[in-house]
Design an enzyme around this catalytic site. Structure first.
Site, PDB file in Angstrom:
ATOM      1  N   ARG A  49     -32.347  28.954  -0.107  1.00 48.97           N
ATOM      2  CA  ARG A  49     -33.092  29.938   0.518  1.00 48.97           C
ATOM      3  C   ARG A  49     -34.556  30.016   0.246  1.00 48.97           C
ATOM      4  O   ARG A  49     -34.972  29.529  -0.773  1.00 48.97           O
ATOM      5  CB  ARG A  49     -32.521  31.235  -0.124  1.00 48.97           C
ATOM      6  CG  ARG A  49     -31.009  31.335   0.294  1.00 48.97           C
ATOM      7  CD  ARG A  49     -30.517  32.836   0.045  1.00 48.97           C
ATOM      8  NE  ARG A  49     -28.996  32.805   0.537  1.00 48.97           N
ATOM      9  CZ  ARG A  49     -28.224  33.859   0.918  1.00 48.97           C
ATOM     10  NH1 ARG A  49     -29.108  35.105   0.698  1.00 48.97           N
ATOM     11  NH2 ARG A  49     -27.100  34.098   1.170  1.00 48.97           N
ATOM     12  N   ASP A  76     -20.848  39.436   0.192  1.00 46.62           N
ATOM     13  CA  ASP A  76     -21.642  38.928   1.177  1.00 46.62           C
ATOM     14  C   ASP A  76     -22.115  40.269   2.038  1.00 46.62           C
ATOM     15  O   ASP A  76     -21.461  41.185   2.239  1.00 46.62           O
ATOM     16  CB  ASP A  76     -20.747  37.980   1.843  1.00 46.62           C
ATOM     17  CG  ASP A  76     -21.441  37.052   2.930  1.00 46.62           C
ATOM     18  OD1 ASP A  76     -22.909  37.278   2.769  1.00 46.62           O
ATOM     19  OD2 ASP A  76     -20.986  36.482   3.655  1.00 46.62           O
ATOM     20  N   ASN A  88     -27.340  28.505  -2.943  1.00 46.49           N
ATOM     21  CA  ASN A  88     -28.175  29.566  -2.704  1.00 46.49           C
ATOM     22  C   ASN A  88     -29.879  28.983  -2.839  1.00 46.49           C
ATOM     23  O   ASN A  88     -30.841  29.684  -2.579  1.00 46.49           O
ATOM     24  CB  ASN A  88     -28.100  30.698  -3.622  1.00 46.49           C
ATOM     25  CG  ASN A  88     -26.986  31.410  -2.779  1.00 46.49           C
ATOM     26  OD1 ASN A  88     -26.328  32.265  -3.820  1.00 46.49           O
ATOM     27  ND2 ASN A  88     -26.770  31.542  -1.512  1.00 46.49           N
TER      28      ASN A  88
HETATM   29  C1  FPP Z   1     -24.898  37.641  -0.022  1.00 49.11           C
HETATM   30  O1  FPP Z   1     -25.809  38.383   0.759  1.00 49.11           O
HETATM   31  C2  FPP Z   1     -25.200  37.986  -1.562  1.00 49.11           C
HETATM   32  C3  FPP Z   1     -25.828  36.837  -2.238  1.00 49.11           C
HETATM   33  C4  FPP Z   1     -26.309  35.693  -2.126  1.00 49.11           C
HETATM   34  C5  FPP Z   1     -26.292  37.347  -3.554  1.00 49.11           C
HETATM   35  C6  FPP Z   1     -25.475  38.267  -4.237  1.00 49.11           C
HETATM   36  C7  FPP Z   1     -26.174  39.075  -5.299  1.00 49.11           C
HETATM   37  C8  FPP Z   1     -26.272  40.422  -5.591  1.00 49.11           C
HETATM   38  C9  FPP Z   1     -25.288  41.122  -5.275  1.00 49.11           C
HETATM   39  C10 FPP Z   1     -27.264  40.535  -6.467  1.00 49.11           C
HETATM   40  C11 FPP Z   1     -27.317  39.840  -7.818  1.00 49.11           C
HETATM   41  C12 FPP Z   1     -26.025  39.941  -8.811  1.00 49.11           C
HETATM   42  C13 FPP Z   1     -25.823  40.578 -10.166  1.00 49.11           C
HETATM   43  C14 FPP Z   1     -24.453  40.146 -10.618  1.00 49.11           C
HETATM   44  C15 FPP Z   1     -26.676  41.546 -10.650  1.00 49.11           C
HETATM   45  P1  FPP Z   1     -26.512  37.645   1.915  1.00 49.11           P
HETATM   46  O2  FPP Z   1     -27.853  37.730   1.543  1.00 49.11           O
HETATM   47  O3  FPP Z   1     -25.972  36.152   2.032  1.00 49.11           O
HETATM   48  O4  FPP Z   1     -26.309  38.741   3.180  1.00 49.11           O
HETATM   49  P2  FPP Z   1     -26.259  38.011   4.724  1.00 49.11           P
HETATM   50  O5  FPP Z   1     -25.087  37.007   4.723  1.00 49.11           O
HETATM   51  O6  FPP Z   1     -25.905  39.357   5.399  1.00 49.11           O
HETATM   52  O7  FPP Z   1     -27.583  37.479   5.070  1.00 49.11           O
END
Ligand code: FPP
Length: 234
Positions: free
Chosen positions: A73, A22, A70
């Protein structure tokens, strides 16, 4: 000790670590960069941590890459995440396959577009016989959905017990979950591995996912080893 409980107690070596990755968005926002770049840096952290998990001898690493929530989004962000996942498989599969990593998917990934499904299935098939670290990637995963699916399958076969449900979970072939890490300072499970976390240690860190390093993973494993696990006993 019930069958569903991990076999070890006392100072322990973690076999299975899961991470709620996250903070990609906040990492980008702090730098006045587009969210997509935060996710891009998030993939670099995935690459580091998978390498680290291998080097540290983890049997399984489960990463929460895309939750059932997700989809809410913006379309552009969902499409960015899909592209990143595809690119990650195309660029890194050779290295992981050669290093003995077995790729596994948990969650209902078949809801993704056919090109993603095809790529993912090809990658899983290619690494299926590997015996090193299992990298389990949660795609379109929600724990309540997983438990409901598992309970339905268990009921078709016979009595529902914790053991018969556990045997049908997407993670049934993985070691018991030892440690669940969430980055970015949020302190909740967000529908991730609710069943598997029953006896897991939890570690919440303020580090934003794109900044997460192998040293952070190593520290988390050290902290795990220092915690005394009781499984409800004394
Ligand atoms: C949370 O950050 C992260 C995600 C929803 C996606 C995680 C995905 C990756 C790290 C990339 C793809 C994965 C692989 C296995 C290649 P957020 O956007 O919720 O952050 P925030 O809460 O700060 O807005």
């Amino acid at each position: 000790m019930a069958k569903s409980e991990p076999a070890k107690s006392g100072p322990a070596v973690a076999r299975h670590v899961a991470i709620i990755m996250d903070g990609n968005g906040r990492w980008a926002k702090k730098r006045h960069l587009p969210r997509a770049l935060g996710h891009q840096r998030g993939v670099e952290a995935v690459r580091r941590v998978v390498r680290g998990a291998r080097e540290l001898g983890l049997e399984a690493l489960t990463l929460y890459a895309f939750s059932t929530e997700n989809w809410r989004r913006p379309e552009e962000e969902v499409s960015d995440l899909m592209s990143l996942m595809k690119r990650f498989i195309l660029s890194d599969l050779d290295e992981f396959a050669a290093a003995g990593v077995r790729l596994k998917i948990i969650g209902d990934y078949k809801a993704f577009k056919p090109d993603v499904v095809e790529l993912v299935e090809g990658a899983v098939a290619r690494t299926a016989a590997n015996t090193g670290t299992t990298l389990a990637v949660a795609l379109n995963y929600g724990s309540q959905d997983e438990i409901a699916r598992a309970a339905t399958k268990a009921a078709e076969k016979g009595p529902i017990t914790p053991e018969t449900i556990a045997a049908e979970l997407d993670t049934a072939d993985l070691p018991p979950l030892d440690l669940l890490i969430r980055t970015s300072g949020e302190v909740r499970l967000s529908n991730f591995l609710l069943w598997q976390a029953a006896y897991a240690e939890m570690l919440f860190t303020d580090v934003l996912w794109p900044d997460f390093s192998v040293d952070h993973l190593r520290e988390a494993l050290e902290e795990f080893a220092n915690r005394e696990r009781r499984y409800g006993g004394r």
